[in-house]
Scaffold this motif. Sequence first.
Motif, mmCIF file in Angstrom:
data_model
loop_
_atom_site.group_PDB
_atom_site.id
_atom_site.type_symbol
_atom_site.label_atom_id
_atom_site.label_comp_id
_atom_site.label_asym_id
_atom_site.label_seq_id
_atom_site.Cartn_x
_atom_site.Cartn_y
_atom_site.Cartn_z
ATOM 1 N N ARG A 76 0.858 -1.409 -0.163
ATOM 2 C CA ARG A 76 -0.009 -0.035 -0.085
ATOM 3 C C ARG A 76 0.896 1.124 -0.165
ATOM 4 O O ARG A 76 1.903 1.173 0.452
ATOM 5 C CB ARG A 76 -0.878 0.087 1.125
ATOM 6 N N VAL A 96 -15.184 0.927 0.825
ATOM 7 C CA VAL A 96 -15.295 1.607 2.086
ATOM 8 C C VAL A 96 -16.573 2.271 2.141
ATOM 9 O O VAL A 96 -17.044 3.091 1.263
ATOM 10 C CB VAL A 96 -14.197 2.001 2.668
ATOM 11 N N VAL A 113 -17.083 -1.948 5.563
ATOM 12 C CA VAL A 113 -16.913 -2.441 4.331
ATOM 13 C C VAL A 113 -18.136 -2.802 3.930
ATOM 14 O O VAL A 113 -19.123 -3.254 4.169
ATOM 15 C CB VAL A 113 -16.197 -3.823 4.374
ATOM 16 N N GLU A 134 -9.770 0.802 5.073
ATOM 17 C CA GLU A 134 -9.296 1.484 4.063
ATOM 18 C C GLU A 134 -9.380 0.370 2.927
ATOM 19 O O GLU A 134 -9.986 -0.463 3.055
ATOM 20 C CB GLU A 134 -7.658 1.472 4.441
ATOM 21 N N GLU A 135 -9.074 0.896 1.617
ATOM 22 C CA GLU A 135 -9.456 0.334 0.380
ATOM 23 C C GLU A 135 -9.348 -1.260 0.686
ATOM 24 O O GLU A 135 -8.286 -1.856 0.672
ATOM 25 C CB GLU A 135 -8.591 0.806 -0.572
ATOM 26 N N PRO A 136 -10.435 -1.889 0.099
ATOM 27 C CA PRO A 136 -10.351 -3.437 0.037
ATOM 28 C C PRO A 136 -9.583 -3.929 -1.190
ATOM 29 O O PRO A 136 -9.934 -3.485 -2.364
ATOM 30 C CB PRO A 136 -11.680 -4.077 0.185
ATOM 31 N N GLN A 137 -9.081 -5.130 -1.353
ATOM 32 C CA GLN A 137 -8.567 -5.844 -2.441
ATOM 33 C C GLN A 137 -9.528 -7.072 -2.350
ATOM 34 O O GLN A 137 -9.535 -7.733 -1.626
ATOM 35 C CB GLN A 137 -6.979 -6.192 -2.301
ATOM 36 N N HIS A 159 -8.474 -5.942 3.430
ATOM 37 C CA HIS A 159 -8.241 -4.549 3.895
ATOM 38 C C HIS A 159 -7.403 -4.214 5.006
ATOM 39 O O HIS A 159 -7.344 -4.967 5.998
ATOM 40 C CB HIS A 159 -9.405 -3.827 3.680
ATOM 41 N N THR A 160 -6.917 -3.225 5.055
ATOM 42 C CA THR A 160 -5.940 -2.582 6.204
ATOM 43 C C THR A 160 -7.204 -1.889 7.085
ATOM 44 O O THR A 160 -8.128 -1.317 6.490
ATOM 45 C CB THR A 160 -4.964 -1.658 6.167
#
Lengths: 490, 138
Positions: free
Chosen positions: A67, A388, A402, A424-427, A443-444
């Motif tokens: 990230r 998010v 999420v 934060e942004e999910p993958q 995600h973080t």
Amino acid sequence: MERRSFIQILAMLGASAAIPRNAFAFETKQPDAPWLSAYQGVQHDLPVLSLHTEGSWPTELTGTLYRNGPAMMQRAGERYHHWFDGDGMIQKFRINPDEITHQGRFVRTEKFVTEEAAGRFLYPVAGTYRANSLPVANNDSINVANTNIFPIADKLLALWEGGSATEIIPDTLDTGRLISWGEGMQHLPFSAHPIRDQDGSVWNMGSVVYVSPAKVVLYHLSATGKLNKMKLLELDFGGYMHDFAITDEYVVILNSSCVYGEGRTFTDSFSWQPQRASQLIVLSKHDFSVVAQYDIEPSFVFHFAGAYQRGQELVVNLSRYKNADIMLSAMKELLATGYANDCEDATLSQLVVNMQTGKSTLHDTGMALEFPAWDRRQPLAQASTYGVGTSGRSAKLLNDAVVGFNFQQQQQQHYHYGPGYLVEEPQFIAKANSKPGQGWLLHTLFDYQRRRSGLAVLDAQQLSKGPVAMAWTDRAIPLGFHGCFVPAKG
Amino acid sequence: MKYTSLILAASLAWTASASETSSIDVTISNIKASSGQIKFALFRGQENYDNNSSPALALTFPVDGDSLHIPLTDLPAGEYAIRVMHDENNNGKLDTNLLGMPTEQYGFSNNAGQFGPASFADARFNPAELTEMQIRLR
């Protein structure tokens, strides 16, 4: 070169006199707004550290999550006012069945190296008006490489949107060279959102609003990162552009109604012009020729959630803002006071354009969703869009959930971590041997009550059940923007 | 690197009595590439600077290190400005990218021109009021 145009080019780099916001003042806001610690930043690289794991980590997640985000937010008591300004730090989470580690390393940009040696900020930045900055040679003099990290041909590119891509060595996170894609292309803007096509090739654009007329650079790269073709396209006006979309045949860009003019800094130079239609510009993938251009409802967009063709219709999914407050004022308000109460969230929206009649219709789901992700194995018409969102119980701009939405089924999903967490942004990572749509969301997140950072993984089809596994470190990792997951080889 | 003031003084296009002249030591710093040459141009007065075609003094130096020391002596009274560029590939011009942005290093007296080319108003100096100047190539 015209002298005027050169001045305009460099005016985007924004600089000059101002009173720096004091780092102490920022810290005094934190008891009332503890989430601000997520924007505190760090002053040094973060050495490798093991995380405490909880739950059962899926084997498909063996690999590395990279990230990028702004991390050097203050030096010598001077603090940046805008989140966009901090120097980029790559966060590397190495995920193995028996251990998860984290490492953070600043990108050694020219700006970072020079300022690190001086022990203070020296250069102008995009969103903070500051005093006595050093003269700037070109865009890359102030390239902070802080927005995304993108894998290409066994390397990583740390991306900003105002200048060149910066090569990062995956194993060490060492900084390599600035990338020039071809003759005369040094220092050209290369956006933070390249798109990998089905054939492995990569599309990108770069916004050049600060010349007259405004332009966009269009790129098509081979899977190995060689330039296939490029084009400089003139625009009717210089609307802010951060991301774009592709379909099977087209590259789709949105010239937003947040328009570049004059100002003390790059971001201050934009104004929201709701009387001006935004432009959806459709380009041929074959030669970047303009296929069509449509006036659409005034929009501000950071992120697209894909696009596709449906008969005569072009369908474009967007995390759409009704105005540009988020970039022009709310980000600064949040960092200055801890709150940005007047800012509206982006909502997942679908723009449908009839390419024969030119008529467009905007469908707003009303669901707050940013940093969109989806299963790219699936036709977009069927795929769920994840991102998010918010529980509605945290302060504005604090994403504590999420969320997912399926346009075909008109179904929502969500998991609310709730106040205390910033998500934060999910993958989207496909499950092994799975059908399209089946996967994990990795995600973080930041727990601002305990000042700890973590990773979470959820089953994309069962978001409401919450994380199936998590990992935590007592280290407060600065919030970031975007990243990528690189599976382990073999 | 140091060049004698005699060479420079001899290059000046005008003459003046010693009582009317000044001297200034100019240091060009932050020279990054080791190839090519440094092209130095001294202009006298705004018109001369704005025309940019026939500087009062034009000098070319090979690159030898990351800095260059140029003592200017016997400068007649007046206002001056300096343009410097690093012609890294010896093609005689400041290379630019497709947008017209320089891709080789350059600089101005007073380190003026924060956003590119400096105006004479920002770059001007009076050698009677200074003894040295550092120009940091960008």
